[in-house]
Design a protein around this motif. Structure first.
Motif, mmCIF file in Angstrom:
data_model
loop_
_atom_site.group_PDB
_atom_site.id
_atom_site.type_symbol
_atom_site.label_atom_id
_atom_site.label_comp_id
_atom_site.label_asym_id
_atom_site.label_seq_id
_atom_site.Cartn_x
_atom_site.Cartn_y
_atom_site.Cartn_z
ATOM 1 N N ASP A 27 6.536 10.158 -7.193
ATOM 2 C CA ASP A 27 5.701 10.213 -5.979
ATOM 3 C C ASP A 27 4.206 10.100 -6.257
ATOM 4 N N PHE A 28 3.830 9.429 -7.318
ATOM 5 C CA PHE A 28 2.409 9.192 -7.570
ATOM 6 C C PHE A 28 1.948 8.039 -6.682
ATOM 7 N N VAL A 29 0.783 8.195 -6.088
ATOM 8 C CA VAL A 29 0.229 7.153 -5.220
ATOM 9 C C VAL A 29 -1.160 6.776 -5.722
ATOM 10 N N PRO A 30 -1.557 5.512 -5.500
ATOM 11 C CA PRO A 30 -2.870 5.075 -5.979
ATOM 12 C C PRO A 30 -4.005 5.568 -5.092
ATOM 13 N N GLY A 31 -5.123 5.869 -5.735
ATOM 14 C CA GLY A 31 -6.341 6.262 -5.033
ATOM 15 C C GLY A 31 -7.276 5.068 -4.916
ATOM 16 N N THR A 32 -8.564 5.338 -5.014
ATOM 17 C CA THR A 32 -9.597 4.301 -4.893
ATOM 18 C C THR A 32 -10.038 3.842 -6.280
ATOM 19 N N PRO A 33 -10.102 2.532 -6.503
ATOM 20 C CA PRO A 33 -10.500 2.034 -7.831
ATOM 21 C C PRO A 33 -11.919 2.461 -8.206
ATOM 22 N N SER A 63 0.812 -1.226 0.000
ATOM 23 C CA SER A 63 0.000 0.000 0.000
ATOM 24 C C SER A 63 0.844 1.275 0.000
ATOM 25 N N ASP A 64 2.106 1.191 0.406
ATOM 26 C CA ASP A 64 2.947 2.381 0.442
ATOM 27 C C ASP A 64 3.780 2.572 -0.830
ATOM 28 N N THR A 65 3.490 1.795 -1.869
ATOM 29 C CA THR A 65 4.232 1.898 -3.127
ATOM 30 C C THR A 65 3.907 3.211 -3.829
ATOM 31 N N LYS A 66 4.959 3.857 -4.316
ATOM 32 C CA LYS A 66 4.814 5.056 -5.134
ATOM 33 C C LYS A 66 5.214 4.702 -6.559
ATOM 34 N N TYR A 67 4.829 5.583 -7.487
ATOM 35 C CA TYR A 67 5.038 5.297 -8.904
ATOM 36 C C TYR A 67 5.682 6.480 -9.622
ATOM 37 N N VAL A 68 6.432 6.153 -10.677
ATOM 38 C CA VAL A 68 7.071 7.123 -11.563
ATOM 39 C C VAL A 68 6.315 7.093 -12.887
ATOM 40 N N VAL A 69 6.071 8.272 -13.452
ATOM 41 C CA VAL A 69 5.390 8.382 -14.741
ATOM 42 C C VAL A 69 6.311 9.110 -15.721
ATOM 43 N N VAL A 70 6.422 8.560 -16.923
ATOM 44 C CA VAL A 70 7.231 9.157 -17.984
ATOM 45 C C VAL A 70 6.350 9.326 -19.213
ATOM 46 N N PHE A 84 6.060 3.127 -13.779
ATOM 47 C CA PHE A 84 6.996 2.215 -13.122
ATOM 48 C C PHE A 84 6.811 2.290 -11.609
ATOM 49 N N GLU A 85 7.193 1.228 -10.916
ATOM 50 C CA GLU A 85 7.277 1.283 -9.469
ATOM 51 C C GLU A 85 8.466 2.182 -9.116
ATOM 52 N N GLN A 86 8.261 3.061 -8.144
ATOM 53 C CA GLN A 86 9.312 3.975 -7.722
ATOM 54 C C GLN A 86 10.139 3.337 -6.614
ATOM 55 N N PRO A 87 11.467 3.286 -6.774
ATOM 56 C CA PRO A 87 12.300 2.770 -5.690
ATOM 57 C C PRO A 87 12.097 3.596 -4.412
ATOM 58 N N LYS A 88 12.105 2.941 -3.277
ATOM 59 C CA LYS A 88 11.824 3.607 -1.994
ATOM 60 C C LYS A 88 12.750 4.789 -1.726
#
Length: 186
Positions: free
Chosen positions: A90-96, A59-66, A133-137
């Motif tokens: 630092d993009f984070v998921p919201g509610t589906p 749940s704490d995964t952040k994402y990179v967008v290119v 992409f998944e963002q490295p911590k």
């Protein structure tokens, strides 16, 4: 000639069979790969939603967008490509939503601010690709800027001939999780 990164090639191929990423503009949503979008419609910074099956489970995964243009200045002569159109962290998921797509929220501003399409006349349509992409911590804005040699203000010259494979390696990104693209013509 421009070089398509392995991630862009993978995302383009996958997008033809299944939609894992939606690109939302105020006047249009790109759900199907290769949709035709006009320059004025694709000029504002988009929001994105990723299919829940493409997300990492933590749940704490952040994402990179290119976002990149693979066809500058002309698809048949793309010697300036790829051009970086935006890089966000630092993009984070919201509610589906009901379709299983999750909005990616977070950064109010992109690390490299989004720049809308601008293919020259008389070029045929350009492919504008978005990759997630998944963002490295340990990755933050300062580390990303330092790793990529980016100034606070990123001009056009720094965006041209973007080495997507090299950027992914420098940032420690893994496999592309989701991608989509649209076409825009002057």
């Amino acid at each position: 000639m421009g070089k398509e990164s392995q991630s862009a090639q993978k995302a383009l191929a996958a997008a033809k069979t299944t939609t894992t990423l939606r690109i939302h503009y105020p006047e249009a949503t790109v759900s199907e790969a290769g949709a035709n979008i006009t320059i004025p419609v694709a000029t504002p910074t988009p929001t994105l939603s990723i299919h829940k099956d493409a997300l990492k489970s933590a749940s704490d995964t952040k994402y990179v967008v290119v976002s990149i243009d693979l066809d500058a200045p002309f698809p048949s002569f793309s010697f300036l490509s790829p051009i970086l159109h935006g890089l966000g962290i630092d993009f984070v998921p919201g509610t589906p939503d009901a379709d299983g797509f999750v909005p990616l929220t977070g950064s109010a501003e992109w690390l490299v601010p989004y720049r809308g399409p601008g293919p020259p006349k008389p070029s045929s349509a350009h492919r504008y690709v978005f990759l997630v992409f998944e963002q490295p911590k340990a990755l933050d804005a300062a580390k990303a800027r330092s790793s990529l040699g980016l100034a606070e203000e990123v001009g056009l010259t720094a965006r041209m001939w973007w080495d997507e494979d090299g950027a992914e390696k420098k940032l420690g990104l893994g496999e592309v999780l989701a991608g989509n693209y649209f076409l825009t013509q002057a």
